[in-house]
Design an enzyme around this catalytic site. Structure first.
Site, PDB file in Angstrom:
ATOM      1  N   ARG A 112       0.903  -1.135  -0.115  1.00 17.15           N
ATOM      2  CA  ARG A 112       0.006   0.062   0.181  1.00 17.15           C
ATOM      3  C   ARG A 112       0.677   1.125  -0.049  1.00 17.15           C
ATOM      4  NH1 ARG A 112      -3.810  -3.369   3.085  1.00 17.15           N
ATOM      5  NH2 ARG A 112      -2.879  -3.280   5.190  1.00 17.15           N
ATOM      6  N   PHE A 127     -11.627  -4.191  -5.786  1.00 17.48           N
ATOM      7  CA  PHE A 127     -11.851  -5.054  -4.480  1.00 17.48           C
ATOM      8  C   PHE A 127     -11.116  -4.376  -3.250  1.00 17.48           C
ATOM      9  CE2 PHE A 127     -10.851  -7.516  -8.580  1.00 17.48           C
ATOM     10  CZ  PHE A 127     -12.065  -8.306  -8.369  1.00 17.48           C
ATOM     11  N   ASP A 133     -16.221  -2.351  -4.143  1.00 19.05           N
ATOM     12  CA  ASP A 133     -16.250  -3.754  -3.519  1.00 19.05           C
ATOM     13  C   ASP A 133     -17.766  -4.298  -3.796  1.00 19.05           C
ATOM     14  OD1 ASP A 133     -13.960  -5.133  -1.637  1.00 19.05           O
ATOM     15  OD2 ASP A 133     -16.440  -5.767  -1.172  1.00 19.05           O
ATOM     16  N   ASP A 192      -6.719  -5.542  -6.474  1.00 17.29           N
ATOM     17  CA  ASP A 192      -6.529  -6.516  -5.054  1.00 17.29           C
ATOM     18  C   ASP A 192      -7.558  -7.526  -4.810  1.00 17.29           C
ATOM     19  OD1 ASP A 192      -5.574  -7.585  -2.767  1.00 17.29           O
ATOM     20  OD2 ASP A 192      -5.795  -5.757  -1.510  1.00 17.29           O
ATOM     21  N   CYS A 195      -3.536 -13.479  -3.968  1.00 21.41           N
ATOM     22  CA  CYS A 195      -3.079 -13.624  -2.677  1.00 21.41           C
ATOM     23  C   CYS A 195      -3.358 -15.421  -2.478  1.00 21.41           C
ATOM     24  CB  CYS A 195      -3.933 -13.000  -1.728  1.00 21.41           C
ATOM     25  SG  CYS A 195      -5.879 -13.120  -1.906  1.00 21.41           S
TER      26      CYS A 195
END
Length: 400
Positions: free
Chosen positions: A214, A230, A252, A301, A341
């Site tokens: 970030r 996201f 989101d 993300d 991730c």
């Protein structure tokens, strides 16, 4: 009391012998002696050579989780205090400890246990039967060690409400460990303030692993028009805002996340230039493209599109689609930050997928940097599951 002995088949235990922490059910030749699941057992090679001690659970495909390679180690309070102290001393050297992951399971040689510190609150996640027996002792040790550095923990909350516990034959559970306290916790990271919902937020309430990723986007965002996809509770969007972006849209699919992100924008005095939208990113990106929208910086993300090997093919399609759409929305010479991730979407596959997306939309990528998870989530070599976050920043140029 003599411990049960787990003996491996000849030629098995390659992961364990190369530095890993797990013994799988199909690697075991025999288990001699009495035990109940969750007990500490001795691990021996086929020829009797000692390989260490670990927790056993015959309900799980990961039948033994290594605790120590020293067969003579006493698994007692002193043993756990050394592990916890080592984990904390390491964090003090490598990371801002205001909020950080203090214990990262196998990577801190405490298999199956995760502890996140949000300011003066701890959130605990126990994912393995053996460590579950010791979690309260470990939390008590951690509080004592933190107090030595004048950090006084006012509350502990457990978030062991994850499906993986079922593979260990365990119930899902969440709630206070000790006295109750307000579960909205304010933290500050990279100069940005957040309200973290440790009770109902995703995972333990906040994704600490992206802390320095970030921070890395801040330098690209001054005066920029930014799209953060996201966004969860707004973390990348707010880093863009605080760095001086002219306007930021965070997206989101969860209204709860969008509401929290909006509150976080207010908390930082950024409501005038950071706004949040509840929408499905896969639907929104083509709409923005159709309207001719362009951004200086686009951030992707996404949650893990795959949590098993069997669904990797579908995940590749998802990653390719969002990256392809995002590249079309980046102004020529603008920037794309993109990540995965999922442990199963490994570095090579993720890199290849982004390359395909760029080729499909005739964009040339100039890599600015490649990053992984913050160092409070250390990557233990030979324990592949500890390396899961891949994060790229690219400059996106027209292919001409």
């Amino acid at each position: 009391m003599s411990l049960a002995v787990v003996t491996l088949k000849k030629g098995e235990g390659r992961l364990l012998k190369s530095g890993g922490m797990w013994v799988f059910d199909n690697e075991i030749a025999s288990i001699m002696g009495s035990f109940v699941n969750g007990d500490v057992v001795l691990i021996r090679d086929f020829d009797g050579y000692p390989l260490g001690k670990g927790f056993i659970n015959t309900n799980s495909k990961i039948t033994v989780r290594l605790l120590s390679r020293d067969e003579r180690a006493e698994i007692d309070e002193e043993f756990f205090e050394k592990r916890v102290r080592d984990a904390w001393e390491y964090r003090k050297k490598v990371v801002d400890t205001g909020s950080c992951r203090v214990i990262f399971a196998e990577a801190d040689f405490l298999p199956g246990l995760v502890v996140d510190k949000f300011s003066d609150v701890l959130v605990v996640q126990s994912l393995a039967l053996g460590i579950d027996r010791y979690k309260e002792m470990i939390v008590s040790i951690l509080k004592k060690i933190l107090a030595e550095d004048e950090i006084f923990i006012r509350g502990v909350y457990e978030r062991s409400d994850v499906k993986v516990r079922r593979q260990e034959g365990m119930e899902l559970t969440k709630g206070f460990l000790g006295e109750e306290f307000p579960t909205l916790v304010e933290i500050e990271e990279n100069g940005v303030k957040y309200q973290v919902d440790i009770k109902d937020g995703q995972k333990t309430g906040f994704f600490l692993d992206q802390k320095y990723n970030r921070l890395a986007i801040q330098k690209l965002c001054k005066g920029a028009r930014v799209l953060d996809c996201f966004t969860h509770t707004g973390s990348f969007a707010l880093n863009a805002g605080i760095a001086g972006a002219s306007s930021v849209i965070g997206v989101d699919a969860s209204q709860l996340a969008v509401d929290q992100a909006t509150e976080n924008a207010k908390l930082n005095g950024l409501s005038d230039r950071v706004e949040f939208l509840c929408a499905d990113v896969f639907d929104l990106l083509p709409e923005l493209e159709e309207r001719g929208e362009k951004f200086d910086v686009v951030i992707l993300d996404p949650p893990a599109f795959t949590k098993s090997r069997s669904s990797v093919k579908n995940a590749v399609k998802g990653y390719r689609e969002i990256n392809l759409r995002a590249m079309k929305l980046v102004k020529d010479g603008g920037f794309l930050a993109t990540c995965s991730c999922s442990h199963f979407m490994d570095y090579e596959l993720f890199t290849q997928t982004i390359g395909q997306a760029a080729k499909n939309v005739h964009k040339r990528l100039r890599q600015v940097e490649y990053r992984t998870q913050a160092p409070d989530h250390p990557i233990l070599w030979a324990a592949d599951e500890s390396y899961y976050l891949k994060f790229y920043i690219f400059q996106v140029c027209s292919d001409r």
